[in-house]
Design a protein around this motif. Structure first.
Motif, mmCIF file in Angstrom:
data_model
loop_
_atom_site.group_PDB
_atom_site.id
_atom_site.type_symbol
_atom_site.label_atom_id
_atom_site.label_comp_id
_atom_site.label_asym_id
_atom_site.label_seq_id
_atom_site.Cartn_x
_atom_site.Cartn_y
_atom_site.Cartn_z
ATOM 1 N N GLU A 189 0.891 -1.220 -0.023
ATOM 2 C CA GLU A 189 -0.016 -0.084 -0.143
ATOM 3 C C GLU A 189 0.707 1.254 0.114
ATOM 4 O O GLU A 189 0.524 2.292 -0.693
ATOM 5 N N ALA A 190 1.811 1.304 0.808
ATOM 6 C CA ALA A 190 2.785 2.367 0.806
ATOM 7 C C ALA A 190 3.475 2.569 -0.499
ATOM 8 O O ALA A 190 3.651 3.831 -1.050
ATOM 9 N N ALA A 191 3.756 1.438 -1.261
ATOM 10 C CA ALA A 191 4.420 1.753 -2.423
ATOM 11 C C ALA A 191 3.586 2.307 -3.431
ATOM 12 O O ALA A 191 3.742 3.075 -4.572
ATOM 13 N N VAL A 192 2.213 1.770 -3.464
ATOM 14 C CA VAL A 192 1.230 2.400 -4.597
ATOM 15 C C VAL A 192 0.950 3.936 -4.089
ATOM 16 O O VAL A 192 0.781 4.665 -5.125
ATOM 17 N N LEU A 193 0.939 4.058 -2.937
ATOM 18 C CA LEU A 193 0.577 5.592 -2.675
ATOM 19 C C LEU A 193 1.804 6.529 -3.252
ATOM 20 O O LEU A 193 1.814 7.600 -3.548
ATOM 21 N N ASP A 194 3.223 5.983 -3.063
ATOM 22 C CA ASP A 194 4.156 6.669 -3.495
ATOM 23 C C ASP A 194 4.426 6.464 -5.003
ATOM 24 O O ASP A 194 5.361 7.423 -5.575
ATOM 25 N N GLY A 195 3.433 6.037 -5.792
ATOM 26 C CA GLY A 195 3.733 5.654 -7.133
ATOM 27 C C GLY A 195 4.762 4.928 -7.770
ATOM 28 O O GLY A 195 5.252 5.091 -8.669
#
Length: 314
Positions: A189-195
């Motif tokens: 989820e953190a990777a998706v939010l950071d693009g």
């Protein structure tokens, strides 16, 4: 009076020592003795044959005939030089490295990219796919159909063709799924939010945390490819393409009776495997313990837990 004063003191000291602690120390000592006995048995079963083989490699042929089980009377390295030259191990070592490193590396990369979405449950019917891949690992290899297919696709007696046939193995899939289950979903989820892109996420975040599992399957895959004999015998007819196992097999003909040379050739073939185990044994233990333990879990519980977390936040 001194005796009457000492006896109660000893009695109090003995009473102060808990009997459970004394029994625990005795059990610990018995367990240590059992471990030492098991270690000695393992050394006798595994290390002693290698030690005997190494001793024979340092003997001359007359010395071997006179003392087949004793220490060498005169230590010599001539057997290693003769085995290296007659077996053409210089070229065959390079061939074996190519046949072992490239298929193992390709299988590792493909296995991680396949195991990640299945372990996360991003595929429909992930449990069925996971079961199918595990079941396929127990099926025997069809050598005759593989030979017919290699001839039809012009992969026979070719180094690129041999690499294609050995680079699509899924033996490490079980370990990879287990390790990825132990990586928190919050990282996704953190990777998706950071693009962060999918390929970059796998290479940057997932693979560095899978070093024990990758090292474990790297050892297993490398050893299996290095020790492979039947497939090179069938698929490679040109002696310029032979691996070291095929070259070692050729010793059992003209040089069958010169056992010190055969022992030296065998130890030359086994030496890279021994070095690999010594360097990566820590990762091997961690990978087997972690991957097997987590890999026994199903995919559905993870999906259910994810659904509960999503429902709770909504």
């Amino acid at each position: 009076m001194t005796t009457s004063a000492v006896l109660p003191e000893r009695t109090r000291s003995q009473a102060a020592t808990p009997p459970r602690r004394r029994r625990g120390a005795g059990a610990l000592l018995r367990g240590a003795r059992t471990n030492v006995v098991c270690f000695l048995i393992s050394v006798l079963l595994f290390a002693l044959p290698l030690f005997y083989l190494l001793l024979q490699a340092f003997k001359s042929y007359p010395d071997f005939l006179q003392h087949p089980t004793g220490l060498p009377q005169e230590w010599t390295l001539q057997n290693f030089a003769e085995a290296w030259e007659e077996g053409d191990f210089g070229r065959q070592m390079i061939n074996s490295l190519v046949y072992s490193v490239f298929p193992t590396a390709i299988t590792l990369v493909l296995g991680v990219f396949l195991a990640f979405p299945i372990s996360r449950g991003y595929f429909k019917h992930s449990n069925a796919l996971y079961t199918f891949f595990i079941f396929s690992g127990f099926l025997p290899g069809g050598l005759i159909p593989l030979f017919i297919e290699a001839r039809a696709l012009h992969l026979y007696n070719s180094m690129p063709g041999y690499l294609v046939m050995t680079s699509l193995s899924g033996a490490g899939f079980f370990f990879f799924v287990g390790y990825i289950k132990g990586i928190p979903r919050e990282i996704d989820e953190a990777a998706v939010l950071d693009g962060c892109g999918y390929i970059r996420f796998i290479l940057t975040f997932i693979i560095p945390q899978m070093k024990p599992a990758l090292a474990t399957f790297g050892i297993f895959g490398f050893v299996a490819s290095w020790n492979s004999l039947i497939l090179p015998l069938v698929m490679l007819s040109d002696d310029a393409l032979w691996p070291v196992t095929r070259g070692l097999y050729s010793f059992f003909g003209e040089h069958t009776q010169n056992w010190p040379v055969v022992a030296a050739a065998t130890f030359i073939v086994a030496a890279p495997i021994l070095v690999l185990f010594i360097l990566l044994q820590r990762y091997l233990v961690e990978g087997v313990a972690g991957g097997a333990g987590l890999g026994s879990q199903g995919i559905a519980p993870t999906q259910a837990a994810a659904g509960e977390r999503t429902g709770g936040t909504e």
